[in-house]
Scaffold this motif. Sequence first.
Motif, PDB file in Angstrom:
ATOM      1  N   GLN A  33       0.852  -1.182   0.000  1.00 35.02           N
ATOM      2  CA  GLN A  33       0.000   0.000   0.000  1.00 35.02           C
ATOM      3  C   GLN A  33       0.892   1.237   0.000  1.00 35.02           C
ATOM      4  OE1 GLN A  33      -2.220  -0.423   3.606  1.00 35.02           O
ATOM      5  NE2 GLN A  33      -3.843  -1.578   2.623  1.00 35.02           N
ATOM      6  N   GLY A  34       0.851   2.012  -1.064  1.00 36.91           N
ATOM      7  CA  GLY A  34       1.655   3.211  -1.114  1.00 36.91           C
ATOM      8  C   GLY A  34       0.819   4.477  -1.092  1.00 36.91           C
ATOM      9  N   TYR A  35      -0.470   4.342  -1.279  1.00 37.99           N
ATOM     10  CA  TYR A  35      -1.345   5.496  -1.351  1.00 37.99           C
ATOM     11  C   TYR A  35      -2.500   5.320  -0.391  1.00 37.99           C
ATOM     12  CZ  TYR A  35      -4.774   8.784  -3.129  1.00 37.99           C
ATOM     13  OH  TYR A  35      -5.697   9.789  -3.235  1.00 37.99           O
ATOM     14  N   PRO A  36      -2.852   6.284   0.325  1.00 42.72           N
ATOM     15  CA  PRO A  36      -2.195   7.575   0.539  1.00 42.72           C
ATOM     16  C   PRO A  36      -1.080   7.454   1.581  1.00 42.72           C
ATOM     17  CG  PRO A  36      -4.253   7.521   1.765  1.00 42.72           C
ATOM     18  CD  PRO A  36      -4.159   6.208   1.018  1.00 42.72           C
ATOM     19  N   PRO A  37      -0.131   8.367   1.543  1.00 36.63           N
ATOM     20  CA  PRO A  37       0.946   8.318   2.538  1.00 36.63           C
ATOM     21  C   PRO A  37       0.407   8.655   3.933  1.00 36.63           C
ATOM     22  CG  PRO A  37       1.154  10.263   1.153  1.00 36.63           C
ATOM     23  CD  PRO A  37       0.037   9.448   0.586  1.00 36.63           C
ATOM     24  N   TYR A  38       1.095   8.157   4.950  1.00 37.95           N
ATOM     25  CA  TYR A  38       0.625   8.352   6.326  1.00 37.95           C
ATOM     26  C   TYR A  38       1.800   8.411   7.298  1.00 37.95           C
ATOM     27  CZ  TYR A  38       1.556   3.380   6.884  1.00 37.95           C
ATOM     28  OH  TYR A  38       2.169   2.154   6.926  1.00 37.95           O
ATOM     29  N   ASN A  39       1.534   8.929   8.484  1.00 35.61           N
ATOM     30  CA  ASN A  39       2.465   8.943   9.610  1.00 35.61           C
ATOM     31  C   ASN A  39       1.779   8.293  10.794  1.00 35.61           C
ATOM     32  OD1 ASN A  39       4.343  10.544   8.203  1.00 35.61           O
ATOM     33  ND2 ASN A  39       3.375  12.429   8.915  1.00 35.61           N
ATOM     34  N   ILE A  40       2.561   7.594  11.615  1.00 37.91           N
ATOM     35  CA  ILE A  40       2.074   7.086  12.894  1.00 37.91           C
ATOM     36  C   ILE A  40       2.970   7.694  13.957  1.00 37.91           C
ATOM     37  CG2 ILE A  40       1.665   5.071  14.353  1.00 37.91           C
ATOM     38  CD1 ILE A  40       1.307   3.426  11.790  1.00 37.91           C
ATOM     39  N   GLU A  41       2.364   8.354  14.934  1.00 36.37           N
ATOM     40  CA  GLU A  41       3.119   9.061  15.968  1.00 36.37           C
ATOM     41  C   GLU A  41       2.711   8.546  17.340  1.00 36.37           C
ATOM     42  OE1 GLU A  41       3.695  13.705  17.433  1.00 36.37           O
ATOM     43  OE2 GLU A  41       2.222  13.225  15.884  1.00 36.37           O
ATOM     44  N   GLN A  42       3.699   8.331  18.206  1.00 36.60           N
ATOM     45  CA  GLN A  42       3.404   7.989  19.593  1.00 36.60           C
ATOM     46  C   GLN A  42       3.507   9.262  20.409  1.00 36.60           C
ATOM     47  OE1 GLN A  42       5.687   4.803  21.305  1.00 36.60           O
ATOM     48  NE2 GLN A  42       4.412   4.757  23.133  1.00 36.60           N
ATOM     49  N   LEU A  43       2.387   9.681  20.993  1.00 40.42           N
ATOM     50  CA  LEU A  43       2.320  10.932  21.730  1.00 40.42           C
ATOM     51  C   LEU A  43       2.802  10.767  23.166  1.00 40.42           C
ATOM     52  CD1 LEU A  43      -1.158  12.027  20.370  1.00 40.42           C
ATOM     53  CD2 LEU A  43       1.104  12.722  19.539  1.00 40.42           C
ATOM     54  N   ASP A  44       2.467   9.660  23.779  1.00 40.92           N
ATOM     55  CA  ASP A  44       3.007   9.260  25.072  1.00 40.92           C
ATOM     56  C   ASP A  44       2.860   7.751  25.179  1.00 40.92           C
ATOM     57  OD1 ASP A  44       0.504   8.528  26.287  1.00 40.92           O
ATOM     58  OD2 ASP A  44       0.164  10.570  26.942  1.00 40.92           O
ATOM     59  N   GLU A  45       3.043   7.213  26.369  1.00 43.43           N
ATOM     60  CA  GLU A  45       3.067   5.755  26.525  1.00 43.43           C
ATOM     61  C   GLU A  45       1.793   5.076  26.019  1.00 43.43           C
ATOM     62  OE1 GLU A  45       3.588   2.430  30.059  1.00 43.43           O
ATOM     63  OE2 GLU A  45       4.102   4.521  30.463  1.00 43.43           O
ATOM     64  N   ASN A  46       0.641   5.735  26.185  1.00 47.75           N
ATOM     65  CA  ASN A  46      -0.632   5.123  25.816  1.00 47.75           C
ATOM     66  C   ASN A  46      -1.445   5.923  24.810  1.00 47.75           C
ATOM     67  OD1 ASN A  46      -0.544   2.729  27.489  1.00 47.75           O
ATOM     68  ND2 ASN A  46      -0.697   4.134  29.224  1.00 47.75           N
ATOM     69  N   ALA A  47      -0.833   6.893  24.135  1.00 48.59           N
ATOM     70  CA  ALA A  47      -1.563   7.714  23.168  1.00 48.59           C
ATOM     71  C   ALA A  47      -0.817   7.741  21.838  1.00 48.59           C
ATOM     72  CB  ALA A  47      -1.738   9.138  23.703  1.00 48.59           C
ATOM     73  N   PHE A  48      -1.577   7.630  20.757  1.00 52.53           N
ATOM     74  CA  PHE A  48      -1.017   7.566  19.418  1.00 52.53           C
ATOM     75  C   PHE A  48      -1.845   8.424  18.473  1.00 52.53           C
ATOM     76  CE2 PHE A  48      -0.562   3.627  21.712  1.00 52.53           C
ATOM     77  CZ  PHE A  48       0.788   3.343  21.611  1.00 52.53           C
ATOM     78  N   ALA A  49      -1.250   8.788  17.348  1.00 57.30           N
ATOM     79  CA  ALA A  49      -1.980   9.522  16.313  1.00 57.30           C
ATOM     80  C   ALA A  49      -1.554   8.982  14.952  1.00 57.30           C
ATOM     81  CB  ALA A  49      -1.699  11.014  16.395  1.00 57.30           C
ATOM     82  N   ILE A  50      -2.522   8.820  14.078  1.00 58.23           N
ATOM     83  CA  ILE A  50      -2.267   8.434  12.694  1.00 58.23           C
ATOM     84  C   ILE A  50      -2.682   9.618  11.837  1.00 58.23           C
ATOM     85  CG2 ILE A  50      -2.867   6.868  10.809  1.00 58.23           C
ATOM     86  CD1 ILE A  50      -3.532   4.766  12.952  1.00 58.23           C
ATOM     87  N   GLU A  51      -1.778  10.081  10.979  1.00 55.14           N
ATOM     88  CA  GLU A  51      -2.086  11.160  10.046  1.00 55.14           C
ATOM     89  C   GLU A  51      -1.997  10.604   8.638  1.00 55.14           C
ATOM     90  OE1 GLU A  51      -0.557  15.232  12.090  1.00 55.14           O
ATOM     91  OE2 GLU A  51       0.988  13.925  11.287  1.00 55.14           O
ATOM     92  N   ILE A  52      -3.055  10.840   7.858  1.00 57.72           N
ATOM     93  CA  ILE A  52      -3.122  10.339   6.492  1.00 57.72           C
ATOM     94  C   ILE A  52      -3.337  11.521   5.558  1.00 57.72           C
ATOM     95  CG2 ILE A  52      -4.270   8.745   4.913  1.00 57.72           C
ATOM     96  CD1 ILE A  52      -5.319   7.240   7.378  1.00 57.72           C
ATOM     97  N   ALA A  53      -2.510  11.619   4.517  1.00 57.80           N
ATOM     98  CA  ALA A  53      -2.640  12.702   3.536  1.00 57.80           C
ATOM     99  C   ALA A  53      -3.784  12.353   2.590  1.00 57.80           C
ATOM    100  CB  ALA A  53      -1.334  12.879   2.772  1.00 57.80           C
ATOM    101  N   VAL A  54      -4.872  13.112   2.687  1.00 64.24           N
ATOM    102  CA  VAL A  54      -6.063  12.834   1.888  1.00 64.24           C
ATOM    103  C   VAL A  54      -6.502  14.085   1.115  1.00 64.24           C
ATOM    104  CG1 VAL A  54      -6.918  10.910   3.290  1.00 64.24           C
ATOM    105  CG2 VAL A  54      -7.530  13.246   3.909  1.00 64.24           C
ATOM    106  N   ALA A  55      -5.539  14.706   0.439  1.00 65.64           N
ATOM    107  CA  ALA A  55      -5.841  15.915  -0.345  1.00 65.64           C
ATOM    108  C   ALA A  55      -6.935  15.608  -1.356  1.00 65.64           C
ATOM    109  CB  ALA A  55      -4.582  16.401  -1.054  1.00 65.64           C
ATOM    110  N   GLY A  56      -7.910  16.499  -1.447  1.00 61.74           N
ATOM    111  CA  GLY A  56      -8.995  16.335  -2.405  1.00 61.74           C
ATOM    112  C   GLY A  56     -10.196  15.593  -1.862  1.00 61.74           C
ATOM    113  N   PHE A  57     -10.106  15.054  -0.650  1.00 58.82           N
ATOM    114  CA  PHE A  57     -11.225  14.327  -0.053  1.00 58.82           C
ATOM    115  C   PHE A  57     -11.895  15.203   0.996  1.00 58.82           C
ATOM    116  CE2 PHE A  57      -8.747  10.889  -1.762  1.00 58.82           C
ATOM    117  CZ  PHE A  57      -9.674   9.936  -2.130  1.00 58.82           C
ATOM    118  N   SER A  58     -13.213  15.149   1.062  1.00 60.36           N
ATOM    119  CA  SER A  58     -13.957  15.857   2.102  1.00 60.36           C
ATOM    120  C   SER A  58     -14.360  14.857   3.182  1.00 60.36           C
ATOM    121  CB  SER A  58     -15.206  16.518   1.514  1.00 60.36           C
ATOM    122  OG  SER A  58     -16.147  15.524   1.149  1.00 60.36           O
ATOM    123  N   GLU A  59     -14.934  15.363   4.264  1.00 59.91           N
ATOM    124  CA  GLU A  59     -15.380  14.481   5.345  1.00 59.91           C
ATOM    125  C   GLU A  59     -16.405  13.466   4.844  1.00 59.91           C
ATOM    126  OE1 GLU A  59     -16.780  16.881   8.590  1.00 59.91           O
ATOM    127  OE2 GLU A  59     -14.833  17.867   8.827  1.00 59.91           O
TER     128      GLU A  59
END
Length: 168
Positions: A33-59
Amino acid sequence: MSTIDLTPLYRTMVGFDRMANLINTAQRLDGAQGYPPYNIEQLDENAFAIEIAVAGFSEDDLEIEIKEGQLTVVGKKAGPDSSSDANERNFLHRGIAERGFVRRFQVADHVIVTQADLKHGMLRIDLIRELPEAMKPRKIAIGSGTSKAQPEAIDGQATAETTKIGVA
């Protein structure tokens, strides 16, 4: 593609049978899977965030679901150039991919999605790991073996877990 031999880990780990399946699934999907690109971030020991580049998409074009340990993000456009504005536009180069996608993430037990936001073409999904009380670390009282009484927890309150564990 090679497989990973987990035999040495099984010598010291108990109850991690699902681990091999998760690793094999991740190995198969890695690079697929190469599309869309994404980041996974660990905010603290029990919190995480996933960011996905979704240019052109609405809610309305995005759907997020978590089921049986798998977080799925689906992006569906109504159709190519479906808006009346897009039909009137003459692109010389169209580099922003607006094709549909399905992106899957394996999440650990007790990880829940707390919120999702779409801002500036980035979909951010916040997750948190909430361990049940029964899974949190606790000290186990050791009995002397002379009494048949139930073992007590550290603060004098017996729990279901401490009453089930005995030292012979």
